[in-house]
Design a protein around this motif. Sequence first.
Motif, PDB file in Angstrom:
ATOM      1  N   ASP A   1       0.869  -1.132  -0.037  1.00  0.00           N
ATOM      2  CA  ASP A   1      -0.071   0.069  -0.087  1.00  0.00           C
ATOM      3  C   ASP A   1       0.893   1.337  -0.156  1.00  0.00           C
ATOM      4  OD1 ASP A   1      -2.400  -1.427   0.083  1.00  0.00           O
ATOM      5  OD2 ASP A   1      -2.488  -1.400   2.403  1.00  0.00           O
ATOM      6  N   HIS A   2       1.926   1.256   0.680  1.00  0.00           N
ATOM      7  CA  HIS A   2       2.759   2.356   0.614  1.00  0.00           C
ATOM      8  C   HIS A   2       3.392   2.536  -0.678  1.00  0.00           C
ATOM      9  CE1 HIS A   2       2.619   1.922   5.359  1.00  0.00           C
ATOM     10  NE2 HIS A   2       3.028   3.176   5.116  1.00  0.00           N
ATOM     11  N   LEU A   3       3.921   1.528  -1.296  1.00  0.00           N
ATOM     12  CA  LEU A   3       4.577   1.747  -2.751  1.00  0.00           C
ATOM     13  C   LEU A   3       3.407   2.060  -3.587  1.00  0.00           C
ATOM     14  CD1 LEU A   3       6.718  -1.257  -2.938  1.00  0.00           C
ATOM     15  CD2 LEU A   3       7.222   0.893  -1.854  1.00  0.00           C
ATOM     16  N   ARG A   4       2.097   1.837  -3.464  1.00  0.00           N
ATOM     17  CA  ARG A   4       1.128   2.209  -4.296  1.00  0.00           C
ATOM     18  C   ARG A   4       0.819   3.628  -3.907  1.00  0.00           C
ATOM     19  NH1 ARG A   4      -0.750  -3.097  -4.164  1.00  0.00           N
ATOM     20  NH2 ARG A   4      -1.856  -2.698  -1.840  1.00  0.00           N
ATOM     21  N   MET A   5       0.683   4.194  -2.965  1.00  0.00           N
ATOM     22  CA  MET A   5       0.587   5.536  -2.480  1.00  0.00           C
ATOM     23  C   MET A   5       1.839   6.532  -2.852  1.00  0.00           C
ATOM     24  SD  MET A   5       0.272   7.154   1.307  1.00  0.00           S
ATOM     25  CE  MET A   5       1.645   6.547   1.928  1.00  0.00           C
ATOM     26  N   GLY A   6       2.985   5.965  -2.841  1.00  0.00           N
ATOM     27  CA  GLY A   6       4.187   6.627  -3.471  1.00  0.00           C
ATOM     28  C   GLY A   6       4.212   7.129  -4.594  1.00  0.00           C
ATOM     29  N   GLN A   7       3.751   6.070  -5.470  1.00  0.00           N
ATOM     30  CA  GLN A   7       3.547   6.057  -7.034  1.00  0.00           C
ATOM     31  C   GLN A   7       2.550   7.136  -7.305  1.00  0.00           C
ATOM     32  OE1 GLN A   7       3.214   2.346  -8.969  1.00  0.00           O
ATOM     33  NE2 GLN A   7       3.641   3.439 -10.938  1.00  0.00           N
ATOM     34  N   ALA A   8       1.291   7.162  -6.668  1.00  0.00           N
ATOM     35  CA  ALA A   8       0.310   7.989  -7.018  1.00  0.00           C
ATOM     36  C   ALA A   8       0.628   9.386  -6.541  1.00  0.00           C
ATOM     37  CB  ALA A   8      -0.814   7.568  -6.209  1.00  0.00           C
ATOM     38  N   LEU A   9       1.457   9.845  -5.538  1.00  0.00           N
ATOM     39  CA  LEU A   9       1.728  10.948  -5.156  1.00  0.00           C
ATOM     40  C   LEU A   9       3.070  11.638  -5.769  1.00  0.00           C
ATOM     41  CD1 LEU A   9       0.912  10.511  -1.249  1.00  0.00           C
ATOM     42  CD2 LEU A   9      -0.422  11.623  -3.227  1.00  0.00           C
ATOM     43  N   ASN A  10       3.701  11.029  -6.552  1.00  0.00           N
ATOM     44  CA  ASN A  10       5.085  11.306  -7.147  1.00  0.00           C
ATOM     45  C   ASN A  10       5.188  11.081  -8.397  1.00  0.00           C
ATOM     46  OD1 ASN A  10       6.625  12.101  -4.502  1.00  0.00           O
ATOM     47  ND2 ASN A  10       5.900  10.256  -3.916  1.00  0.00           N
TER      48      ASN A  10
ATOM     49  N   SER B   1      20.716   5.175  -7.266  1.00  0.00           N
ATOM     50  CA  SER B   1      19.879   5.952  -7.850  1.00  0.00           C
ATOM     51  C   SER B   1      20.431   6.499  -9.038  1.00  0.00           C
ATOM     52  CB  SER B   1      19.471   7.143  -6.775  1.00  0.00           C
ATOM     53  OG  SER B   1      20.655   7.991  -6.591  1.00  0.00           O
ATOM     54  N   GLY B   2      22.011   6.624  -9.086  1.00  0.00           N
ATOM     55  CA  GLY B   2      22.421   7.139 -10.337  1.00  0.00           C
ATOM     56  C   GLY B   2      22.213   8.624 -10.553  1.00  0.00           C
TER      57      GLY B   2
ATOM     58  N   LEU C   1      12.840   4.607   4.378  1.00  0.00           N
ATOM     59  CA  LEU C   1      13.931   5.058   3.373  1.00  0.00           C
ATOM     60  C   LEU C   1      13.690   4.625   1.829  1.00  0.00           C
ATOM     61  CD1 LEU C   1      17.049   5.967   2.892  1.00  0.00           C
ATOM     62  CD2 LEU C   1      17.515   3.604   3.197  1.00  0.00           C
ATOM     63  N   THR C   2      12.866   3.855   1.687  1.00  0.00           N
ATOM     64  CA  THR C   2      12.549   3.125   0.351  1.00  0.00           C
ATOM     65  C   THR C   2      11.662   4.321  -0.302  1.00  0.00           C
ATOM     66  OG1 THR C   2      12.833   0.843   0.602  1.00  0.00           O
ATOM     67  CG2 THR C   2      11.324   1.463  -1.182  1.00  0.00           C
ATOM     68  N   LEU C   3      10.658   4.701   0.482  1.00  0.00           N
ATOM     69  CA  LEU C   3       9.502   5.795   0.122  1.00  0.00           C
ATOM     70  C   LEU C   3      10.403   6.957  -0.376  1.00  0.00           C
ATOM     71  CD1 LEU C   3       6.724   5.344   2.533  1.00  0.00           C
ATOM     72  CD2 LEU C   3       7.111   4.313   0.244  1.00  0.00           C
ATOM     73  N   ALA C   4      11.461   7.382   0.381  1.00  0.00           N
ATOM     74  CA  ALA C   4      12.132   8.561   0.388  1.00  0.00           C
ATOM     75  C   ALA C   4      12.951   8.714  -1.094  1.00  0.00           C
ATOM     76  CB  ALA C   4      12.778   8.983   1.358  1.00  0.00           C
ATOM     77  N   VAL C   5      13.573   7.406  -1.065  1.00  0.00           N
ATOM     78  CA  VAL C   5      14.546   7.279  -2.281  1.00  0.00           C
ATOM     79  C   VAL C   5      14.049   6.980  -3.577  1.00  0.00           C
ATOM     80  CG1 VAL C   5      16.616   6.152  -3.154  1.00  0.00           C
ATOM     81  CG2 VAL C   5      16.498   6.476  -0.731  1.00  0.00           C
ATOM     82  N   ALA C   6      12.912   6.442  -3.486  1.00  0.00           N
ATOM     83  CA  ALA C   6      12.090   6.024  -4.665  1.00  0.00           C
ATOM     84  C   ALA C   6      11.456   7.297  -5.494  1.00  0.00           C
ATOM     85  CB  ALA C   6      11.005   4.909  -4.541  1.00  0.00           C
TER      86      ALA C   6
ATOM     87  N   GLY D   1      10.162   0.159 -10.076  1.00  0.00           N
ATOM     88  CA  GLY D   1      11.255  -0.767 -10.022  1.00  0.00           C
ATOM     89  C   GLY D   1      12.051  -0.884  -8.917  1.00  0.00           C
ATOM     90  N   PHE D   2      12.542   0.250  -8.916  1.00  0.00           N
ATOM     91  CA  PHE D   2      13.615   0.499  -7.794  1.00  0.00           C
ATOM     92  C   PHE D   2      12.986   0.301  -6.372  1.00  0.00           C
ATOM     93  CE2 PHE D   2      15.313   3.094  -4.396  1.00  0.00           C
ATOM     94  CZ  PHE D   2      16.977   3.029  -4.452  1.00  0.00           C
ATOM     95  N   ALA D   3      11.914   0.891  -6.304  1.00  0.00           N
ATOM     96  CA  ALA D   3      10.947   0.480  -4.910  1.00  0.00           C
ATOM     97  C   ALA D   3      10.666  -0.974  -4.793  1.00  0.00           C
ATOM     98  CB  ALA D   3       9.658   1.326  -4.866  1.00  0.00           C
ATOM     99  N   ARG D   4      10.421  -1.843  -5.720  1.00  0.00           N
ATOM    100  CA  ARG D   4      10.221  -3.047  -5.494  1.00  0.00           C
ATOM    101  C   ARG D   4      11.327  -3.768  -5.163  1.00  0.00           C
ATOM    102  NH1 ARG D   4       6.715  -2.025  -9.862  1.00  0.00           N
ATOM    103  NH2 ARG D   4       8.400  -3.214 -11.255  1.00  0.00           N
ATOM    104  N   ARG D   5      12.602  -3.200  -5.804  1.00  0.00           N
ATOM    105  CA  ARG D   5      13.738  -3.967  -5.557  1.00  0.00           C
ATOM    106  C   ARG D   5      14.499  -3.555  -4.234  1.00  0.00           C
ATOM    107  NH1 ARG D   5      15.475  -2.285  -9.611  1.00  0.00           N
ATOM    108  NH2 ARG D   5      16.984  -0.406  -9.240  1.00  0.00           N
ATOM    109  N   ARG D   6      14.127  -2.615  -3.733  1.00  0.00           N
ATOM    110  CA  ARG D   6      14.410  -2.082  -2.464  1.00  0.00           C
ATOM    111  C   ARG D   6      13.649  -2.913  -1.255  1.00  0.00           C
ATOM    112  NH1 ARG D   6      17.655  -0.955   0.628  1.00  0.00           N
ATOM    113  NH2 ARG D   6      16.147   0.733   1.865  1.00  0.00           N
ATOM    114  N   VAL D   7      12.297  -2.883  -1.394  1.00  0.00           N
ATOM    115  CA  VAL D   7      11.610  -3.832  -0.623  1.00  0.00           C
ATOM    116  C   VAL D   7      12.059  -5.209  -0.523  1.00  0.00           C
ATOM    117  CG1 VAL D   7       9.124  -4.898  -0.169  1.00  0.00           C
ATOM    118  CG2 VAL D   7       9.545  -2.655  -0.530  1.00  0.00           C
ATOM    119  N   ARG D   8      12.500  -5.720  -1.673  1.00  0.00           N
ATOM    120  CA  ARG D   8      12.933  -7.147  -1.673  1.00  0.00           C
ATOM    121  C   ARG D   8      14.344  -7.202  -0.994  1.00  0.00           C
ATOM    122  NH1 ARG D   8      12.353  -7.573  -6.754  1.00  0.00           N
ATOM    123  NH2 ARG D   8      14.414  -7.287  -7.515  1.00  0.00           N
TER     124      ARG D   8
END
Length: 254
Positions: free
Chosen positions: A110-119, A194-195, A155-160, A125-132
């Motif tokens: 849910d947090h990842l979906r919210m992050g995608q909706a707001l940013n 992040s590059g 941290l994942t939410l901030a960096v993604a 892809g980076f967010a899913r990889r960080r979570v894993r």
Amino acid sequence: MPGSGCQPGVSGWHRAGTGAGVDLCTVDYAIEANGLGKRYGRRWALADCTLAVPAGQVVGLVGPNGAGKTTFMELAVGLLRPTSGTIKVRQRTGFVAQGAPVYDGLSVADHLRMGQALNTRWDAGFARRRVREAGLDPRQQAGRLSGGQRAQLALTLAVAKRPELLILDEPVANLDPLARREFLDSVAHAATASGDGVTVLFSSHLIADLERTCGYLILLAASRVRLAGTVESLLAGGQSLDDLVVSCLREAAR
């Protein structure tokens, strides 16, 4: 206003509409403050602060409780308005507040979906990889995560968001030694992965963590900058970083 006492450190841009004294401009540094101050009643939480933070480095912000670290960070991300002076900060900023706040009732997914909706710059892809990589279960509710796992999610939410500047306020304060080491390692890895040449500014009381992780150090004491420079240059005199910081704090207390 208290008299000057801050030593220059190293500069940045900022979101529009965050109040007087905050400018949006392109500069070569991550953060730049000039005569920056924040007052609550008669008490100055931060006073006549002039410093600059170099871009593209991991920068440690250290100081005792009440030194103005959180105030400086909240001014940098626009959560506070300065009483005096100016601050310039990069526009795209990721911020993790004390305690790594997340929504207890939402799952990791849910947090990842919210992050995608707001940013708009969200890197799914980076967010899913960080979570894993952090060993987080996407189905797990955030309220049931350990302190270290919550910090990793925040941290994942901030960096993604793909920020140019990542600001972390006491991110490891409540973590055990192993979780603290893993989190700090992941901060450095996330910034590199992040590059985008991300600048990381994080506060901590733990000098060993700062010495191990940071290339640049800023010391705040009694609401002013007392020390600023590369860790390499600060250690050139032969003192340990811990001894140098303690010496500066003792001098500031006189």
